[in-house]
Design a protein around this motif. Structure first.
Motif, PDB file in Angstrom:
ATOM      1  N   GLY A 216       0.722  -1.232  -0.052  1.00 43.42           N
ATOM      2  CA  GLY A 216       0.026   0.041  -0.037  1.00 43.42           C
ATOM      3  C   GLY A 216       0.788   1.192  -0.104  1.00 43.42           C
ATOM      4  O   GLY A 216       0.392   2.417   0.316  1.00 43.42           O
ATOM      5  N   LYS A 217       1.993   1.106  -0.433  1.00 43.50           N
ATOM      6  CA  LYS A 217       2.799   2.243  -0.258  1.00 43.50           C
ATOM      7  C   LYS A 217       2.855   3.313  -1.566  1.00 43.50           C
ATOM      8  O   LYS A 217       2.933   2.400  -2.726  1.00 43.50           O
ATOM      9  CB  LYS A 217       4.418   1.923   0.002  1.00 43.50           C
ATOM     10  N   ASP A 218       3.364   4.513  -1.515  1.00 44.76           N
ATOM     11  CA  ASP A 218       3.462   5.278  -2.699  1.00 44.76           C
ATOM     12  C   ASP A 218       2.273   5.434  -3.640  1.00 44.76           C
ATOM     13  O   ASP A 218       2.269   5.008  -4.948  1.00 44.76           O
ATOM     14  CB  ASP A 218       4.700   5.069  -3.583  1.00 44.76           C
ATOM     15  N   LYS A 219       1.190   5.783  -3.020  1.00 41.30           N
ATOM     16  CA  LYS A 219      -0.162   5.908  -3.860  1.00 41.30           C
ATOM     17  C   LYS A 219       0.135   6.767  -5.032  1.00 41.30           C
ATOM     18  O   LYS A 219      -0.143   6.653  -6.126  1.00 41.30           O
ATOM     19  CB  LYS A 219      -1.195   6.393  -3.056  1.00 41.30           C
ATOM     20  N   ALA A 220       0.704   8.037  -4.688  1.00 38.24           N
ATOM     21  CA  ALA A 220       0.829   9.245  -5.576  1.00 38.24           C
ATOM     22  C   ALA A 220       1.571   8.589  -6.824  1.00 38.24           C
ATOM     23  O   ALA A 220       1.298   8.640  -8.140  1.00 38.24           O
ATOM     24  CB  ALA A 220       1.475  10.336  -4.980  1.00 38.24           C
ATOM     25  N   GLY A 221       2.852   8.001  -6.429  1.00 42.36           N
ATOM     26  CA  GLY A 221       3.401   7.127  -7.738  1.00 42.36           C
ATOM     27  C   GLY A 221       2.976   6.127  -8.393  1.00 42.36           C
ATOM     28  O   GLY A 221       2.946   6.080  -9.532  1.00 42.36           O
ATOM     29  N   PHE A 222       2.019   5.245  -7.852  1.00 40.57           N
ATOM     30  CA  PHE A 222       1.197   4.394  -8.403  1.00 40.57           C
ATOM     31  C   PHE A 222       0.257   5.051  -9.503  1.00 40.57           C
ATOM     32  O   PHE A 222       0.171   4.758 -10.410  1.00 40.57           O
ATOM     33  CB  PHE A 222       0.451   3.512  -7.407  1.00 40.57           C
ATOM     34  N   LEU A 223      -0.593   5.944  -8.956  1.00 48.47           N
ATOM     35  CA  LEU A 223      -1.574   6.710  -9.779  1.00 48.47           C
ATOM     36  C   LEU A 223      -0.589   7.446 -11.181  1.00 48.47           C
ATOM     37  O   LEU A 223      -1.217   7.643 -12.049  1.00 48.47           O
ATOM     38  CB  LEU A 223      -2.371   7.615  -8.962  1.00 48.47           C
ATOM     39  N   LYS A 224       0.486   8.022 -10.748  1.00 49.73           N
ATOM     40  CA  LYS A 224       1.057   8.636 -11.630  1.00 49.73           C
ATOM     41  C   LYS A 224       1.397   7.612 -12.767  1.00 49.73           C
ATOM     42  O   LYS A 224       1.319   7.785 -14.027  1.00 49.73           O
ATOM     43  CB  LYS A 224       2.414   9.446 -11.359  1.00 49.73           C
ATOM     44  N   TYR A 225       2.037   6.539 -12.332  1.00 57.35           N
ATOM     45  CA  TYR A 225       2.676   5.543 -13.337  1.00 57.35           C
ATOM     46  C   TYR A 225       1.328   4.859 -14.360  1.00 57.35           C
ATOM     47  O   TYR A 225       1.645   4.727 -15.498  1.00 57.35           O
ATOM     48  CB  TYR A 225       3.014   4.387 -12.559  1.00 57.35           C
ATOM     49  N   PHE A 226       0.270   4.757 -13.549  1.00 58.05           N
ATOM     50  CA  PHE A 226      -1.056   4.182 -14.359  1.00 58.05           C
ATOM     51  C   PHE A 226      -2.017   5.089 -14.810  1.00 58.05           C
ATOM     52  O   PHE A 226      -3.000   4.781 -15.296  1.00 58.05           O
ATOM     53  CB  PHE A 226      -1.656   2.987 -13.406  1.00 58.05           C
ATOM     54  N   ASP A 227      -1.444   6.482 -14.965  1.00 57.93           N
ATOM     55  CA  ASP A 227      -2.362   7.542 -15.578  1.00 57.93           C
ATOM     56  C   ASP A 227      -2.591   7.074 -17.034  1.00 57.93           C
ATOM     57  O   ASP A 227      -2.018   6.989 -17.652  1.00 57.93           O
ATOM     58  CB  ASP A 227      -1.550   8.685 -15.522  1.00 57.93           C
ATOM     59  N   GLY A 228      -3.963   7.012 -17.173  1.00 53.18           N
ATOM     60  CA  GLY A 228      -4.531   6.683 -18.574  1.00 53.18           C
ATOM     61  C   GLY A 228      -4.675   5.188 -18.713  1.00 53.18           C
ATOM     62  O   GLY A 228      -5.292   4.795 -19.791  1.00 53.18           O
ATOM     63  N   LYS A 229      -3.953   4.459 -17.700  1.00 54.85           N
ATOM     64  CA  LYS A 229      -4.344   3.065 -17.997  1.00 54.85           C
ATOM     65  C   LYS A 229      -5.362   2.493 -16.998  1.00 54.85           C
ATOM     66  O   LYS A 229      -5.143   1.145 -16.737  1.00 54.85           O
ATOM     67  CB  LYS A 229      -3.059   2.315 -17.829  1.00 54.85           C
ATOM     68  N   GLY A 233     -11.090   8.161 -11.661  1.00 58.03           N
ATOM     69  CA  GLY A 233     -10.994   8.302 -10.215  1.00 58.03           C
ATOM     70  C   GLY A 233     -10.607   6.761  -9.441  1.00 58.03           C
ATOM     71  O   GLY A 233     -11.013   6.611  -8.439  1.00 58.03           O
ATOM     72  N   PHE A 234      -9.729   6.086 -10.248  1.00 63.64           N
ATOM     73  CA  PHE A 234      -9.153   4.970  -9.567  1.00 63.64           C
ATOM     74  C   PHE A 234      -8.323   5.216  -8.342  1.00 63.64           C
ATOM     75  O   PHE A 234      -7.471   6.234  -8.317  1.00 63.64           O
ATOM     76  CB  PHE A 234      -8.058   4.224 -10.527  1.00 63.64           C
ATOM     77  N   ASP A 235      -8.823   4.537  -7.363  1.00 64.79           N
ATOM     78  CA  ASP A 235      -8.165   4.630  -6.113  1.00 64.79           C
ATOM     79  C   ASP A 235      -7.685   3.246  -5.597  1.00 64.79           C
ATOM     80  O   ASP A 235      -8.389   2.442  -5.076  1.00 64.79           O
ATOM     81  CB  ASP A 235      -9.377   5.079  -4.981  1.00 64.79           C
ATOM     82  N   PRO A 236      -6.034   3.022  -5.519  1.00 63.99           N
ATOM     83  CA  PRO A 236      -5.866   1.592  -5.389  1.00 63.99           C
ATOM     84  C   PRO A 236      -6.033   1.196  -3.986  1.00 63.99           C
ATOM     85  O   PRO A 236      -6.171  -0.168  -4.006  1.00 63.99           O
ATOM     86  CB  PRO A 236      -4.092   1.740  -5.569  1.00 63.99           C
ATOM     87  N   ASP A 237      -6.369   2.054  -3.069  1.00 62.39           N
ATOM     88  CA  ASP A 237      -6.783   1.475  -1.740  1.00 62.39           C
ATOM     89  C   ASP A 237      -8.014   0.721  -1.621  1.00 62.39           C
ATOM     90  O   ASP A 237      -8.347  -0.221  -0.943  1.00 62.39           O
ATOM     91  CB  ASP A 237      -6.875   2.785  -0.739  1.00 62.39           C
ATOM     92  N   ARG A 238      -8.941   1.426  -2.648  1.00 62.19           N
ATOM     93  CA  ARG A 238     -10.375   0.726  -2.617  1.00 62.19           C
ATOM     94  C   ARG A 238     -10.367  -0.290  -3.842  1.00 62.19           C
ATOM     95  O   ARG A 238     -11.003  -1.283  -3.595  1.00 62.19           O
ATOM     96  CB  ARG A 238     -11.392   1.985  -3.028  1.00 62.19           C
ATOM     97  N   ASP A 239      -9.799   0.302  -4.878  1.00 60.60           N
ATOM     98  CA  ASP A 239      -9.931  -0.701  -6.037  1.00 60.60           C
ATOM     99  C   ASP A 239      -9.049  -1.851  -6.184  1.00 60.60           C
ATOM    100  O   ASP A 239      -9.131  -2.547  -7.266  1.00 60.60           O
ATOM    101  CB  ASP A 239     -10.010   0.343  -7.415  1.00 60.60           C
ATOM    102  N   LEU A 240      -8.108  -2.208  -5.393  1.00 61.72           N
ATOM    103  CA  LEU A 240      -7.225  -3.441  -5.440  1.00 61.72           C
ATOM    104  C   LEU A 240      -7.767  -4.290  -4.122  1.00 61.72           C
ATOM    105  O   LEU A 240      -6.998  -5.103  -4.131  1.00 61.72           O
ATOM    106  CB  LEU A 240      -6.039  -3.153  -5.404  1.00 61.72           C
ATOM    107  N   LEU A 241      -8.857  -4.046  -3.726  1.00 59.57           N
ATOM    108  CA  LEU A 241      -9.319  -4.860  -2.624  1.00 59.57           C
ATOM    109  C   LEU A 241      -9.959  -6.295  -3.263  1.00 59.57           C
ATOM    110  O   LEU A 241      -9.618  -7.430  -2.552  1.00 59.57           O
ATOM    111  CB  LEU A 241     -10.554  -4.407  -1.719  1.00 59.57           C
TER     112      LEU A 241
END
Ligand code: SF4
Length: 406
Positions: A216-229, A233-241
């Motif tokens: 669950g580390k580096d949410k901002a980096g994760f969202l930046k990397y997967f931007d457009g993919k 409104g993707f939220d990895p804390d909610r959407d990777l459960l």
């Protein structure tokens, strides 16, 4: 034919198979390929041995799509006919369709007509990769005649992804987020209020997702990397459960299976093996035609080839993966047409992992050679036959002198 909002959608052709058979044979048949098949997929000419993979070229989905396009033109000779985009990823086929008077709503080039300018008199053919849900809605609202050439194997993936969306599982799709098929597939997930998606291209990208699931580390980096993919409104804390894995039908199947297994292990580490059923689903959606061609490529390259030639459009995903397999065993050249074989010294080809073709010098060794040939699922036999003829020609052999015909 089926009805949706009163607008007819043709999904089974027009019963004109016989009437288009001759045109299709003329455009795509190759007697040379038929001859090589009859000789056990092997052609010996002088010091060249050409092996043809056991499975290659047009798959059932592509044959059906091409057939529907030809039938549509026959059925509606006086109407404007458009394709949503390239029917399949092969330049020869798309050029033929254009010459027959079929236009394109999107690419190649700028497109010949926008959806806004369509009328109920127009006919639109949906490409073999399908189309995105919003585009389908717009086409239906325009009231034009729709001919749906979406491959049944693609529709199976959609059903799987829709189920994930309905059940609140995020679809993790192994594919190319820019590919028409994957764009169409992920649009099925977001039809549902809880529907989300994330597209991963390869194992390193899947590893990023696994790392996030575990730490669950580096949410901002994760969202930046997967931007457009990923979905809006993707939220990895909610959407990777809760995640469900699917894949573009034409990916490398060994990679898809491994990515599924990586995600499964990550979810088991995070939630425990006993709770896996509540958090993880998986379904191998590689189509059988892709699998057969990859298996046949693997079988062929194990026969000590000096080099391999893989023929298909440069934007054809399954052709690129066949080249990837071959390149692990011998020099492998992905060409789109016979004209890519510039001479016995130069070849224009697309290397694995590149998007644009390059020219390589001194590609063809002198002397006795065994060359493996295969082609992606969207490559007509005529194109494959032309490439083999060109190969013989640059080594000084003529078809007629060898008792062969085109
Ligand atoms: S490659 Fe597979 S999914 Fe694509 S058109 Fe062919 S059979 Fe259908």
């Amino acid at each position: 034919m089926s009805e949706s909002n009163e607008i007819p959608i043709f999904r089974r052709g027009f019963g004109l198979k016989e009437q288009v058979r001759e045109d299709l044979a003329q455009d795509y048949r190759s007697r040379l390929i038929e001859e090589i098949r009859s000789r056990g997929n092997r052609l010996q000419v002088g010091d060249l041995t050409i092996l043809l993979a056991k499975e290659f070229g047009f798959c059932y989905g592509v044959e059906r799509a091409v057939d529907y396009a030809y039938e549509t033109k026959k059925q509606f000779p006086q109407r404007r006919v458009f394709l949503t985009t390239e029917l399949i990823h092969n330049p020869r086929v798309n050029n033929n369709l254009r010459e027959m008077g079929i236009g394109f709503l999107n690419g190649p080039g700028e497109g010949d007509c926008s959806i806004d300018d369509l009328t109920p008199q127009d006919v639109v053919i949906i490409a073999a990769f399908g189309t995105q849900v919003p585009e389908m809605d717009r086409l239906q609202k325009k009231g034009c005649v729709l001919v749906d050439a979406t491959c049944g194997s693609v529709v199976l993936v959609w059903k799987r992804v829709e189920q994930y969306g309905r059940d609140g599982f995020t679809a993790i799709v192994h594919g190319n987020y820019k590919h028409e098929e994957t764009r169409a597939t992920v649009s099925r997930a977001t039809q549902f209020p809880q529907g989300r998606y994330l597209v991963v291209w390869d194992k390193p990208e899947a590893q990023r997702v696994c790392d996030y699931i575990r730490t669950g580390k580096d949410k901002a980096g994760f969202l930046k990397y997967f931007d457009g993919k990923c979905s809006e409104g993707f939220d990895p804390d909610r959407d990777l459960l809760r995640v469900g894995v699917a894949n573009q039908t034409t990916m490398l199947s060994s990679d898809s299976l491994e990515i599924g297994a990586m995600l499964k292990r990550a979810m088991a580490d995070r939630y425990g093996a006993a709770a896996l059923g509540e958090h993880f689903r998986s379904f191998d959606t590689i189509c059988s035609a892709t699998q057969d061609r990859q298996d046949a490529m693997l079988e062929m390259v194990k026969q000590k080839l000096d080099l391999a030639i893989i023929i298909g459009g440069f934007n054809s995903s399954n052709t690129g993966h066949l080249c990837e397999i071959a390149s692990q065993y011998c020099p492998a050249y992905h060409i789109d047409e016979a004209s890519g074989i510039l001479s016995d010294c130069r070849i224009r080809h697309k290397p694995v992992g590149r998007t644009e073709p390059i020219v390589t010098e001194d590609w063809l060794p002198a002397g006795k050679l065994t060359i493996g040939v295969t082609a992606g699922a969207s490559t007509p036999n005529r194109v494959i036959g032309d490439a083999i003829e060109r190969l013989l020609e640059i080594r000084g052999y003529a078809l007629a002198e060898e008792g062969l015909v085109r």
